[in-house]
Design a protein around this motif. Structure first.
Motif, mmCIF file in Angstrom:
data_model
loop_
_atom_site.group_PDB
_atom_site.id
_atom_site.type_symbol
_atom_site.label_atom_id
_atom_site.label_comp_id
_atom_site.label_asym_id
_atom_site.label_seq_id
_atom_site.Cartn_x
_atom_site.Cartn_y
_atom_site.Cartn_z
ATOM 1 N N ALA A 183 0.821 -1.206 0.000
ATOM 2 C CA ALA A 183 0.000 0.000 0.000
ATOM 3 C C ALA A 183 0.854 1.255 0.000
ATOM 4 O O ALA A 183 1.930 1.299 0.597
ATOM 5 C CB ALA A 183 -0.920 0.011 1.221
ATOM 6 N N THR A 194 -1.379 1.226 -5.248
ATOM 7 C CA THR A 194 -0.874 -0.121 -5.011
ATOM 8 C C THR A 194 0.409 -0.274 -5.810
ATOM 9 O O THR A 194 0.466 0.088 -6.986
ATOM 10 C CB THR A 194 -1.889 -1.191 -5.451
ATOM 11 N N PHE A 237 -4.799 -2.857 -3.396
ATOM 12 C CA PHE A 237 -5.433 -2.253 -2.224
ATOM 13 C C PHE A 237 -6.572 -1.332 -2.665
ATOM 14 O O PHE A 237 -6.603 -0.845 -3.794
ATOM 15 C CB PHE A 237 -4.412 -1.457 -1.422
#
Length: 690
Positions: A183, A194, A237
């Motif tokens: 992240a 990401t 993410f």
């Protein structure tokens, strides 16, 4: 201001020994990065420093005795740091930036606060050092008041005392143990990001592939600067609905709250003062209550300057982006502003200390050096009024204010170090930083290199992308301006290489939630005419291939679950015996599935699983630890109410990636034209999670 001659050269050296210098993030005078960076002294006398590699057996390490060494003398400190591969550069007795950065690396490795000040605790640790120590996971903040004898002067510095805290530091990975997505938040626009952490070896210019084709919202390793990775997942993410912000700032502490699920496992990410890097700092205290996480950070454990709170994440696949109050200051002694970045002025590209000409043929045993300088760190002076011959060590310039002794001049593409001056006559070292020593005609541009310090440097990190004629691309990290970044050419396939892009990152200014960047890019030719050729590599790149059946028996070579119903505690295995590596070893694969809902209330989506390849084994097992009604980013937790259809798998070797689709198509990440494989039955692989 006068600079020591060592001021302008910075090197990246990575060694392996019984006790090695840490490559982890450090608070440095000139930059905050995750690679091991130091300033190398350039002397006219022969190199006298030595590096000793201490051998460590599996059972015992024979320690060294440093108790009788007088570490109040800087030269002894430099000898010590070089001996244990913390790279202090020349052992000249000067406390320059390279020595200071080496002290920081030693302090980080030893668990001391990395302030670069060789105080009583640091010196005592050196005296007790045996060379058999392992790296500490704790960073202690200590009071140090140091008086060290240098070749020219005495320096005294003081840092405040404080309690002990743990700082999780980042590094540029040089192995393949940790692979996956991590992240981050964009340094440029503050959106969630990401980032793919794949193969990453900063020793080689070809050690970190740059992938042309990644899924949406996924970036290559250095696309968002030199950021830190902690929790690694197989899927991208997403932004959390939780809220986080700074709720209190006192004279002693910073309080950050997360309104969400009351989890104590959050990691908190910040942009340090005078840095473009996002790092994680572990709070001094954390408490939880229903729906609330409260973290306390003691100011005395944080670097002075203006900090920015960026985001938090707990490994769930969600990023909690900060909002509201996000900036705080720690005893700022000056404002945190700088000139904006515009462009890279020059790239210096050398081999074994010699300038590399356009298209030069290099060997895989060569060591190359790359450095850069931005236009904002230069001050324009009057052009030359007399010819400067290529062999002249004393030159005549327009006036006596072109530069001071100990400063650098950039005349055309050549750097000159000012040794002394008498009026308009300047005695200089020519071809500094291995730049081209040449004759300069009347009217040639003259620029002075401004002082480089933590606050005056424009770009504290950059990366370059090089591509070869087959379309393979590689990314390499560069420290701040006028740092010399050393790489080998191991693992590079044969071919012609071009510098395609350089992207620089400037440290964050106070009051801003983003940083400035600059990009020089050319997708057709090379930037700054930087090209080279490799012809002696054992590698002529060929991608992996996939066969569908045995040519003799006709049996399928690949197998997987077919309409299987998964249950908790069971597993499925995909066997790709028809997969053959090309010219380089396959390192990891990414299995991609399309999720077809069996429940009308759910939506079609995708899920991926990343697995490393061990010893050429292309069998990949997925374990069903548990099922959930919610979306899951984990390899062993799967969302219920879906049929999972094998869609494709991406194969990452040491240089590139190749995607094999279930419809027989193959897509290469290089210039190679798309083709087909014979495993036409891959779309039959599926399982259901009811």
């Amino acid at each position: 201001m006068r600079y020591p001659k060592s001021f302008f050269i910075i090197s990246i050296l990575i060694f392996v020994s019984c006790s090695t210098g840490s490559s982890e993030d450090e608070l440095t005078l000139t930059k905050d990065t995750s690679t091991s960076t130091t300033i190398t002294v350039l002397e006219q006398t022969p190199e006298t420093s030595t590096t000793t590699t201490t051998s460590l057996s599996e059972e015992i390490c024979t320690g060294d005795n440093n108790k009788n060494i007088d570490f109040t003398k800087i030269r002894n400190i430099q000898i010590f740091l070089n001996k244990y591969n913390f790279n202090a550069g020349d052992e000249d007795g000067y406390l320059g930036l390279q020595t200071t950065n080496a002290i920081r690396r030693f302090q980080t490795y030893a668990g001391l606060y990395p302030d670069g000040d060789a105080g009583p605790i640091t010196l005592e640790t050196m005296n007790n050092w045996t060379g058999c120590e392992t790296q500490s996971t704790q960073v202690q903040n200590t009071t140090t008041t140091t008086t060290l004898a240098t070749a020219e002067s005495t320096t005294t510095t003081t840092t405040p005392s404080s309690t002990t805290t743990t700082v999780v530091s980042s590094e540029i990975n040089t192995n393949y143990d940790d692979i996956g997505y991590f992240a981050s938040v964009s340094l440029s626009d503050n959106n969630i990001q990401t980032i793919l952490k794949g193969l990453n070896n900063s020793n080689s210019i070809c050690g970190t592939p740059y992938y042309n084709n990644l899924e949406n919202n996924v970036l290559n390793y250095f696309d968002n600067g030199n950021v830190q990775s902690l929790n690694l997942l197989s899927n991208a993410f997403k932004e959390s609905s939780a809220i986080t912000e700074i709720t209190s700032i006192t004279n002693e502490e910073i309080i950050i709250e997360i309104q969400g699920n009351g989890d104590e496992n959050f990691n908190f990410f910040f942009v340090e003062p005078y840095s473009s890097k996002i790092i994680s700092v572990i709070p001094d205290n954390i408490s939880i209550s229903p729906g609330l996480t409260k973290a306390i950070f003691l100011k005395q454990n944080l670097k002075e300057g203006y900090w920015f709170y960026s985001f938090a994440e707990n490994g769930s696949g969600d990023i909690v982006k900060s909002s509201g109050l996000r900036e705080f200051s720690i005893n700022p002694s000056k404002s945190q502003f700088r000139d904006s970045q515009t462009t890279v002025e020059k790239i210096f590209f050398t081999k074994n200390g010699n300038f590399i000409t356009y298209g030069e043929n290099l060997s895989t045993v060569d060591q190359i050096e790359v450095s850069f300088i931005t236009d904002q760190i230069l001050t324009t002076r009057e052009n030359t009024t007399e010819v400067i011959n290529s062999n002249a060590s004393t030159i005549s310039l327009t006036n006596d204010s072109q530069a001071d002794v100990g400063e650098l001049l950039l005349i055309d593409n050549e750097l000159l170090y000012v040794e002394s001056k008498n009026g308009t006559q300047y005695t200089v070292t020519r071809g500094y930083l291995n730049t081209i020593l040449k004759e300069h005609i009347v009217g040639t541009s003259v620029k002075k290199v401004n002082q480089i310090s933590e606050s005056s440097i424009i770009s504290d990190f950059a990366y370059i992308i090089i591509r070869n004629e087959d379309g393979l691309k590689f990314q390499a990290p560069l420290e701040g301006e006028l740092s010399v970044n050393k790489f080998n050419l191991e693992g590079c396939p044969n071919g012609r290489y071009s510098f395609e892009e350089i992207k620089t990152f400037g440290w964050r200014e106070q009051g801003s939630s983003t940083i400035s960047t600059s990009t020089n890019k050319n997708l057709v030719k090379s930037i700054f005419n930087k090209e080279f050729v490799i012809t002696d590599s054992p590698i002529n790149y060929q991608p992996p291939s996939l066969k569908g059946s045995d040519p003799t028996s006709g049996e399928f070579l690949n197998d997987g679950p077919r309409n299987l119903t998964a249950s908790t505690g069971n597993s499925v295995t995909f066997r790709f015996n028809g997969l053959t590596q090309g010219s380089t070893e396959i390192r990891f694969v990414k299995l991609n599935f399309q999720m077809i809902p069996t429940d009308s209330s759910k939506l079609t989506k995708n899920k991926s699983v990343i697995q490393k390849v061990n010893n050429g084994d292309f069998n990949f097992t997925i374990n069903f630890q548990s099922f959930t009604n919610d979306e899951s980013e984990f390899n062993n937790i799967w969302e219920q109410g879906y049929k999972y259809i094998f869609k494709d798998f991406e194969v990452f070797d040491g240089l590139s990636k190749t995607t094999f689709f279930n419809d027989g198509n193959i897509k290469y990440d290089s210039n190679k034209a798309d083709s087909q494989h014979s495993a036409y039955y891959l779309d039959q692989f599926s399982f259901a999670v009811p």
